[in-house]
Design a protein around this motif. Structure first.
Motif, PDB file in Angstrom:
ATOM      1  N   GLY A 120       0.778  -1.231   0.000  1.00  0.00           N
ATOM      2  CA  GLY A 120       0.000   0.000   0.000  1.00  0.00           C
ATOM      3  C   GLY A 120       0.807   1.277   0.000  1.00  0.00           C
ATOM      4  N   HIS A 121       2.099   1.219  -0.259  1.00  0.00           N
ATOM      5  CA  HIS A 121       2.952   2.412  -0.280  1.00  0.00           C
ATOM      6  C   HIS A 121       2.692   3.169  -1.592  1.00  0.00           C
ATOM      7  CE1 HIS A 121       6.648   4.811  -0.292  1.00  0.00           C
ATOM      8  NE2 HIS A 121       6.724   4.568   1.009  1.00  0.00           N
ATOM      9  N   CYS A 122       1.982   4.300  -1.502  1.00  0.00           N
ATOM     10  CA  CYS A 122       1.517   4.962  -2.724  1.00  0.00           C
ATOM     11  C   CYS A 122       2.639   5.511  -3.604  1.00  0.00           C
ATOM     12  CB  CYS A 122       0.437   5.995  -2.423  1.00  0.00           C
ATOM     13  SG  CYS A 122       0.956   7.482  -1.584  1.00  0.00           S
ATOM     14  N   PRO A 123       3.732   6.091  -3.081  1.00  0.00           N
ATOM     15  CA  PRO A 123       4.795   6.498  -4.006  1.00  0.00           C
ATOM     16  C   PRO A 123       5.417   5.299  -4.743  1.00  0.00           C
ATOM     17  CG  PRO A 123       5.021   7.693  -1.953  1.00  0.00           C
ATOM     18  CD  PRO A 123       3.981   6.626  -1.732  1.00  0.00           C
ATOM     19  N   ALA A 124       5.524   4.167  -4.066  1.00  0.00           N
ATOM     20  CA  ALA A 124       6.044   2.966  -4.728  1.00  0.00           C
ATOM     21  C   ALA A 124       5.076   2.487  -5.798  1.00  0.00           C
ATOM     22  CB  ALA A 124       6.294   1.858  -3.706  1.00  0.00           C
ATOM     23  N   GLN A 125       3.785   2.579  -5.522  1.00  0.00           N
ATOM     24  CA  GLN A 125       2.789   2.197  -6.518  1.00  0.00           C
ATOM     25  C   GLN A 125       2.924   3.071  -7.765  1.00  0.00           C
ATOM     26  OE1 GLN A 125      -0.605   2.738  -3.945  1.00  0.00           O
ATOM     27  NE2 GLN A 125      -0.729   0.556  -3.462  1.00  0.00           N
ATOM     28  N   ALA A 126       3.135   4.364  -7.550  1.00  0.00           N
ATOM     29  CA  ALA A 126       3.277   5.289  -8.678  1.00  0.00           C
ATOM     30  C   ALA A 126       4.550   4.999  -9.468  1.00  0.00           C
ATOM     31  CB  ALA A 126       3.278   6.727  -8.179  1.00  0.00           C
ATOM     32  N   GLN A 127       5.660   4.822  -8.775  1.00  0.00           N
ATOM     33  CA  GLN A 127       6.930   4.550  -9.471  1.00  0.00           C
ATOM     34  C   GLN A 127       6.859   3.233 -10.235  1.00  0.00           C
ATOM     35  OE1 GLN A 127       9.478   6.454  -9.973  1.00  0.00           O
ATOM     36  NE2 GLN A 127       9.344   8.028  -8.414  1.00  0.00           N
ATOM     37  N   LEU A 128       6.275   2.203  -9.610  1.00  0.00           N
ATOM     38  CA  LEU A 128       6.113   0.914 -10.280  1.00  0.00           C
ATOM     39  C   LEU A 128       5.223   1.078 -11.508  1.00  0.00           C
ATOM     40  CD1 LEU A 128       6.525  -2.160 -10.404  1.00  0.00           C
ATOM     41  CD2 LEU A 128       4.515  -2.382  -8.905  1.00  0.00           C
ATOM     42  N   GLY A 129       4.105   1.785 -11.338  1.00  0.00           N
ATOM     43  CA  GLY A 129       3.194   2.003 -12.457  1.00  0.00           C
ATOM     44  C   GLY A 129       3.869   2.705 -13.618  1.00  0.00           C
ATOM     45  N   ASP A 130       4.640   3.736 -13.324  1.00  0.00           N
ATOM     46  CA  ASP A 130       5.333   4.480 -14.365  1.00  0.00           C
ATOM     47  C   ASP A 130       6.353   3.603 -15.077  1.00  0.00           C
ATOM     48  OD1 ASP A 130       5.749   7.114 -15.655  1.00  0.00           O
ATOM     49  OD2 ASP A 130       7.747   6.975 -14.760  1.00  0.00           O
ATOM     50  N   LEU A 131       7.106   2.844 -14.314  1.00  0.00           N
ATOM     51  CA  LEU A 131       8.132   1.955 -14.869  1.00  0.00           C
ATOM     52  C   LEU A 131       7.515   0.877 -15.754  1.00  0.00           C
ATOM     53  CD1 LEU A 131      11.218   1.573 -14.666  1.00  0.00           C
ATOM     54  CD2 LEU A 131      10.825   0.127 -12.694  1.00  0.00           C
ATOM     55  N   VAL A 132       6.446   0.268 -15.275  1.00  0.00           N
ATOM     56  CA  VAL A 132       5.792  -0.806 -16.021  1.00  0.00           C
ATOM     57  C   VAL A 132       5.032  -0.239 -17.229  1.00  0.00           C
ATOM     58  CG1 VAL A 132       4.001  -2.589 -15.867  1.00  0.00           C
ATOM     59  CG2 VAL A 132       5.662  -2.338 -14.033  1.00  0.00           C
ATOM     60  N   PHE A 133       4.434   0.933 -17.072  1.00  0.00           N
ATOM     61  CA  PHE A 133       3.701   1.545 -18.181  1.00  0.00           C
ATOM     62  C   PHE A 133       4.642   1.816 -19.358  1.00  0.00           C
ATOM     63  CE2 PHE A 133       1.969   5.035 -20.659  1.00  0.00           C
ATOM     64  CZ  PHE A 133       0.658   4.623 -20.856  1.00  0.00           C
ATOM     65  N   LYS A 134       5.775   2.434 -19.060  1.00  0.00           N
ATOM     66  CA  LYS A 134       6.723   2.831 -20.107  1.00  0.00           C
ATOM     67  C   LYS A 134       7.574   1.659 -20.593  1.00  0.00           C
ATOM     68  CE  LYS A 134       7.447   7.501 -18.296  1.00  0.00           C
ATOM     69  NZ  LYS A 134       8.419   8.342 -17.578  1.00  0.00           N
ATOM     70  N   GLY A 135       7.890   0.746 -19.653  1.00  0.00           N
ATOM     71  CA  GLY A 135       8.861  -0.288 -19.959  1.00  0.00           C
ATOM     72  C   GLY A 135      10.259   0.273 -19.776  1.00  0.00           C
ATOM     73  N   ALA A 136      11.219  -0.602 -19.655  1.00  0.00           N
ATOM     74  CA  ALA A 136      12.605  -0.189 -19.466  1.00  0.00           C
ATOM     75  C   ALA A 136      13.488  -1.356 -19.865  1.00  0.00           C
ATOM     76  CB  ALA A 136      12.849   0.203 -18.006  1.00  0.00           C
ATOM     77  N   ASP A 137      14.768  -1.178 -19.750  1.00  0.00           N
ATOM     78  CA  ASP A 137      15.714  -2.233 -20.092  1.00  0.00           C
ATOM     79  C   ASP A 137      15.388  -3.498 -19.300  1.00  0.00           C
ATOM     80  OD1 ASP A 137      17.933  -3.419 -21.288  1.00  0.00           O
ATOM     81  OD2 ASP A 137      19.280  -2.772 -19.674  1.00  0.00           O
ATOM     82  N   GLY A 138      14.965  -4.527 -19.990  1.00  0.00           N
ATOM     83  CA  GLY A 138      14.614  -5.786 -19.333  1.00  0.00           C
ATOM     84  C   GLY A 138      13.171  -5.872 -18.874  1.00  0.00           C
ATOM     85  N   ILE A 139      12.406  -4.803 -19.065  1.00  0.00           N
ATOM     86  CA  ILE A 139      10.992  -4.789 -18.657  1.00  0.00           C
ATOM     87  C   ILE A 139      10.160  -4.379 -19.871  1.00  0.00           C
ATOM     88  CG2 ILE A 139       9.272  -3.730 -17.152  1.00  0.00           C
ATOM     89  CD1 ILE A 139      11.534  -3.141 -15.170  1.00  0.00           C
ATOM     90  N   ALA A 140       9.339  -5.295 -20.333  1.00  0.00           N
ATOM     91  CA  ALA A 140       8.459  -4.974 -21.460  1.00  0.00           C
ATOM     92  C   ALA A 140       7.373  -4.009 -20.986  1.00  0.00           C
ATOM     93  CB  ALA A 140       7.820  -6.252 -22.002  1.00  0.00           C
ATOM     94  N   ALA A 141       7.033  -3.049 -21.820  1.00  0.00           N
ATOM     95  CA  ALA A 141       5.962  -2.103 -21.487  1.00  0.00           C
ATOM     96  C   ALA A 141       4.656  -2.876 -21.327  1.00  0.00           C
ATOM     97  CB  ALA A 141       5.831  -1.059 -22.580  1.00  0.00           C
TER      98      ALA A 141
END
Length: 189
Positions: A120-141
């Motif tokens: 339930g840590h809301c800043p972590a939820q936001a950072q995770l959401g942003d990372l997963v939404f965009k995708g990154a090296d090794g993480i598919a969008a």
């Protein structure tokens, strides 16, 4: 001891004295480092590790506390791993996003953010959401899952000091998502 440390750190009812605050937080961390991670005092002990880590990250020259990023990281990692503290897990995730800290590693960031987000840590939820939404090296969008986390974060962070930057992340993601992705994310959230 926690209350006294907090009082000296913030100057609540006493003169602000970061050195005394550090002393109280360090005493808690030293005396209870091996306390049960599920014990009654676990939250306070974990947060004491985080506080002491912050003091080592920034240093406190007047109190003889040098800048020591390795020690800061070790204290934060102990709070995140042993105690499973959501705030510490979030902070470790941030460290893996910075080259001059633990090095840029999106997979590790996502792992730590996910641990904190599920608590339930809301800043972590936001950072995770942003990372997963965009995708990154090794993480598919994954726009739907990312937008789901951002939607949850937006709701949970409303009225907090984090609301503005979470809202910005959410707005950017919504603008980049299709109508179907927005609907699926809302249903999942």
């Amino acid at each position: 001891m926690w209350q006294l440390g907090t009082m000296y750190e913030n100057g609540e009812g006493v003169d602000r004295d970061p050195a005394k605050a550090f002393g109280y937080f360090a005493q808690i961390a030293n005396q209870h480092a091996d306390a049960s991670p599920r014990g009654v005092e676990a939250d306070i002990v974990a947060q004491s590790f985080v506080k002491v880590g912050d003091y080592y990250r920034d240093g406190l020259p007047d109190a003889g506390i040098p800048v020591d990023s390795e020690r800061s990281h070790a204290l934060l990692l102990h709070a995140a791993t042993y105690f499973g503290d959501a705030d510490a897990q979030y902070r470790v995730g941030l460290l893996y996003m910075q080259e001059n800290e633990l090095g840029v590693n999106p997979l590790q960031s996502a792992r730590w953010f996910a641990l904190a987000a599920r608590k339930g840590h809301c800043p972590a939820q936001a950072q995770l959401g942003d990372l997963v939404f965009k995708g990154a090296d090794g993480i598919a969008a994954q726009p739907v899952e990312g937008l789901m986390w951002l939607t949850i974060a937006r709701q949970r962070c409303a009225g907090t000091g984090d609301a503005a930057w979470v809202e910005d992340m959410f707005t950017r993601a919504v603008a980049g998502a299709t109508q179907q992705q927005r609907e699926e994310a809302t249903a999942l959230a």
